[in-house]
Design a protein around this motif. Sequence first.
Motif, PDB file in Angstrom:
ATOM      1  N   ILE A   1       0.862  -1.178   0.000  1.00 44.28           N
ATOM      2  CA  ILE A   1       0.000   0.000   0.000  1.00 44.28           C
ATOM      3  C   ILE A   1       0.901   1.231   0.000  1.00 44.28           C
ATOM      4  N   PRO A   2       0.668   2.172  -0.906  1.00 43.51           N
ATOM      5  CA  PRO A   2       1.483   3.401  -0.900  1.00 43.51           C
ATOM      6  C   PRO A   2       1.370   4.112   0.451  1.00 43.51           C
ATOM      7  N   PHE A   3       2.452   4.760   0.848  1.00 47.42           N
ATOM      8  CA  PHE A   3       2.471   5.424   2.148  1.00 47.42           C
ATOM      9  C   PHE A   3       1.377   6.472   2.292  1.00 47.42           C
ATOM     10  N   ASP A   4       1.088   7.206   1.223  1.00 47.95           N
ATOM     11  CA  ASP A   4       0.051   8.241   1.326  1.00 47.95           C
ATOM     12  C   ASP A   4      -1.324   7.624   1.550  1.00 47.95           C
ATOM     13  N   VAL A   5      -1.583   6.467   0.982  1.00 45.79           N
ATOM     14  CA  VAL A   5      -2.854   5.764   1.192  1.00 45.79           C
ATOM     15  C   VAL A   5      -2.898   5.175   2.607  1.00 45.79           C
ATOM     16  N   ALA A   6      -1.779   4.621   3.047  1.00 45.98           N
ATOM     17  CA  ALA A   6      -1.722   4.032   4.387  1.00 45.98           C
ATOM     18  C   ALA A   6      -2.000   5.084   5.458  1.00 45.98           C
ATOM     19  N   ALA A   7      -1.501   6.295   5.253  1.00 47.59           N
ATOM     20  CA  ALA A   7      -1.636   7.349   6.264  1.00 47.59           C
ATOM     21  C   ALA A   7      -2.921   8.169   6.123  1.00 47.59           C
ATOM     22  N   ALA A   8      -3.732   7.881   5.131  1.00 48.02           N
ATOM     23  CA  ALA A   8      -4.916   8.696   4.843  1.00 48.02           C
ATOM     24  C   ALA A   8      -6.100   8.356   5.747  1.00 48.02           C
ATOM     25  N   ALA A   9      -6.914   9.382   6.011  1.00 45.31           N
ATOM     26  CA  ALA A   9      -8.117   9.211   6.822  1.00 45.31           C
ATOM     27  C   ALA A   9      -9.091   8.233   6.183  1.00 45.31           C
ATOM     28  N   ASP A  10      -9.040   8.103   4.865  1.00 46.53           N
ATOM     29  CA  ASP A  10      -9.897   7.134   4.181  1.00 46.53           C
ATOM     30  C   ASP A  10      -9.099   5.906   3.738  1.00 46.53           C
ATOM     31  N   GLY A  11      -7.898   5.788   4.293  1.00 43.05           N
ATOM     32  CA  GLY A  11      -7.033   4.638   4.028  1.00 43.05           C
ATOM     33  C   GLY A  11      -6.928   3.777   5.280  1.00 43.05           C
ATOM     34  N   LEU A  12      -5.699   3.580   5.731  1.00 40.52           N
ATOM     35  CA  LEU A  12      -5.464   2.718   6.892  1.00 40.52           C
ATOM     36  C   LEU A  12      -5.332   3.485   8.209  1.00 40.52           C
ATOM     37  N   LEU A  13      -5.329   4.813   8.149  1.00 42.01           N
ATOM     38  CA  LEU A  13      -5.169   5.607   9.374  1.00 42.01           C
ATOM     39  C   LEU A  13      -6.165   5.219  10.468  1.00 42.01           C
ATOM     40  N   PRO A  14      -7.447   5.017  10.168  1.00 44.61           N
ATOM     41  CA  PRO A  14      -8.364   4.631  11.259  1.00 44.61           C
ATOM     42  C   PRO A  14      -7.936   3.348  11.967  1.00 44.61           C
ATOM     43  N   LEU A  15      -7.468   2.382  11.206  1.00 46.87           N
ATOM     44  CA  LEU A  15      -7.041   1.108  11.787  1.00 46.87           C
ATOM     45  C   LEU A  15      -5.774   1.283  12.612  1.00 46.87           C
ATOM     46  N   PHE A  16      -4.817   2.062  12.100  1.00 43.70           N
ATOM     47  CA  PHE A  16      -3.592   2.327  12.861  1.00 43.70           C
ATOM     48  C   PHE A  16      -3.921   3.001  14.194  1.00 43.70           C
ATOM     49  N   LEU A  17      -4.760   4.030  14.150  1.00 44.92           N
ATOM     50  CA  LEU A  17      -5.106   4.762  15.370  1.00 44.92           C
ATOM     51  C   LEU A  17      -5.926   3.921  16.339  1.00 44.92           C
ATOM     52  N   LEU A  18      -6.837   3.130  15.838  1.00 43.66           N
ATOM     53  CA  LEU A  18      -7.648   2.269  16.700  1.00 43.66           C
ATOM     54  C   LEU A  18      -6.756   1.296  17.474  1.00 43.66           C
ATOM     55  N   THR A  19      -5.771   0.743  16.799  1.00 41.56           N
ATOM     56  CA  THR A  19      -4.855  -0.188  17.457  1.00 41.56           C
ATOM     57  C   THR A  19      -3.974   0.551  18.456  1.00 41.56           C
ATOM     58  N   GLY A  20      -3.489   1.725  18.077  1.00 50.33           N
ATOM     59  CA  GLY A  20      -2.710   2.541  19.005  1.00 50.33           C
ATOM     60  C   GLY A  20      -3.516   2.921  20.233  1.00 50.33           C
ATOM     61  N   GLU A  21      -4.784   3.247  20.032  1.00 51.82           N
ATOM     62  CA  GLU A  21      -5.664   3.613  21.144  1.00 51.82           C
ATOM     63  C   GLU A  21      -5.810   2.450  22.121  1.00 51.82           C
ATOM     64  N   ALA A  22      -5.898   1.239  21.618  1.00 51.59           N
ATOM     65  CA  ALA A  22      -6.013   0.068  22.499  1.00 51.59           C
ATOM     66  C   ALA A  22      -4.759  -0.074  23.360  1.00 51.59           C
ATOM     67  N   LEU A  23      -3.590   0.139  22.770  1.00 50.67           N
ATOM     68  CA  LEU A  23      -2.347   0.046  23.539  1.00 50.67           C
ATOM     69  C   LEU A  23      -2.272   1.158  24.583  1.00 50.67           C
ATOM     70  N   TRP A  24      -2.700   2.360  24.210  1.00 49.14           N
ATOM     71  CA  TRP A  24      -2.680   3.470  25.155  1.00 49.14           C
ATOM     72  C   TRP A  24      -3.627   3.197  26.327  1.00 49.14           C
ATOM     73  N   ARG A  25      -4.795   2.655  26.030  1.00 53.22           N
ATOM     74  CA  ARG A  25      -5.771   2.327  27.072  1.00 53.22           C
ATOM     75  C   ARG A  25      -5.200   1.276  28.021  1.00 53.22           C
ATOM     76  N   GLU A  26      -4.467   0.326  27.469  1.00 48.04           N
ATOM     77  CA  GLU A  26      -3.869  -0.716  28.299  1.00 48.04           C
ATOM     78  C   GLU A  26      -2.858  -0.124  29.285  1.00 48.04           C
ATOM     79  N   VAL A  27      -2.067   0.809  28.829  1.00 51.77           N
ATOM     80  CA  VAL A  27      -1.014   1.386  29.655  1.00 51.77           C
ATOM     81  C   VAL A  27      -1.549   2.447  30.613  1.00 51.77           C
ATOM     82  N   LYS A  28      -2.419   3.304  30.134  1.00 55.62           N
ATOM     83  CA  LYS A  28      -2.875   4.454  30.917  1.00 55.62           C
ATOM     84  C   LYS A  28      -4.250   4.272  31.566  1.00 55.62           C
TER      85      LYS A  28
END
Length: 132
Positions: A30-57
């Motif tokens: 996947i091109p980097f611009d698509v991976a980082a896009a709000a209509d690309g993979l960004l929601p999935l990246f952030l959702l996973t990051g949010e789960a890790l943050w919730r676990e720690v904090k």
Amino acid sequence: MILDIADVEAVLENLLRKGARPVLFEGVTIPFDVAAAADGLLPLFLLTGEALWREVKGEGFGLTTQPDEGALLGYRLAMIDAGSFTMAMLATMEAISQACGPNGIVVEKLGDVWSASNERVEADQRGKEQRQ
């Protein structure tokens, strides 16, 4: 704090480019611009990051998505309500790091990272309940 999605997209795209690890989704790069896009993979990246943050904090951050038939995953990121830009980016980069394989960032592994984090939170909660 509501984050500017365009800023998050730009920084994540830059980090992905500098890291030079391909983003692989179902075996396709996947091109980097698509991976980082709000209509690309960004929601999935952030959702996973949010789960890790919730676990720690013990608390997550708010993500709002909306259906979008033209989006890569069928939805787009509409809002990021995180404590800070840095917090959201650190958590997201940790999620991406945990999804890395020998050939690059494996998008399908993000689900495993998310599930494992949630399972640890639930196990911790059960342990606290049993001690009470």
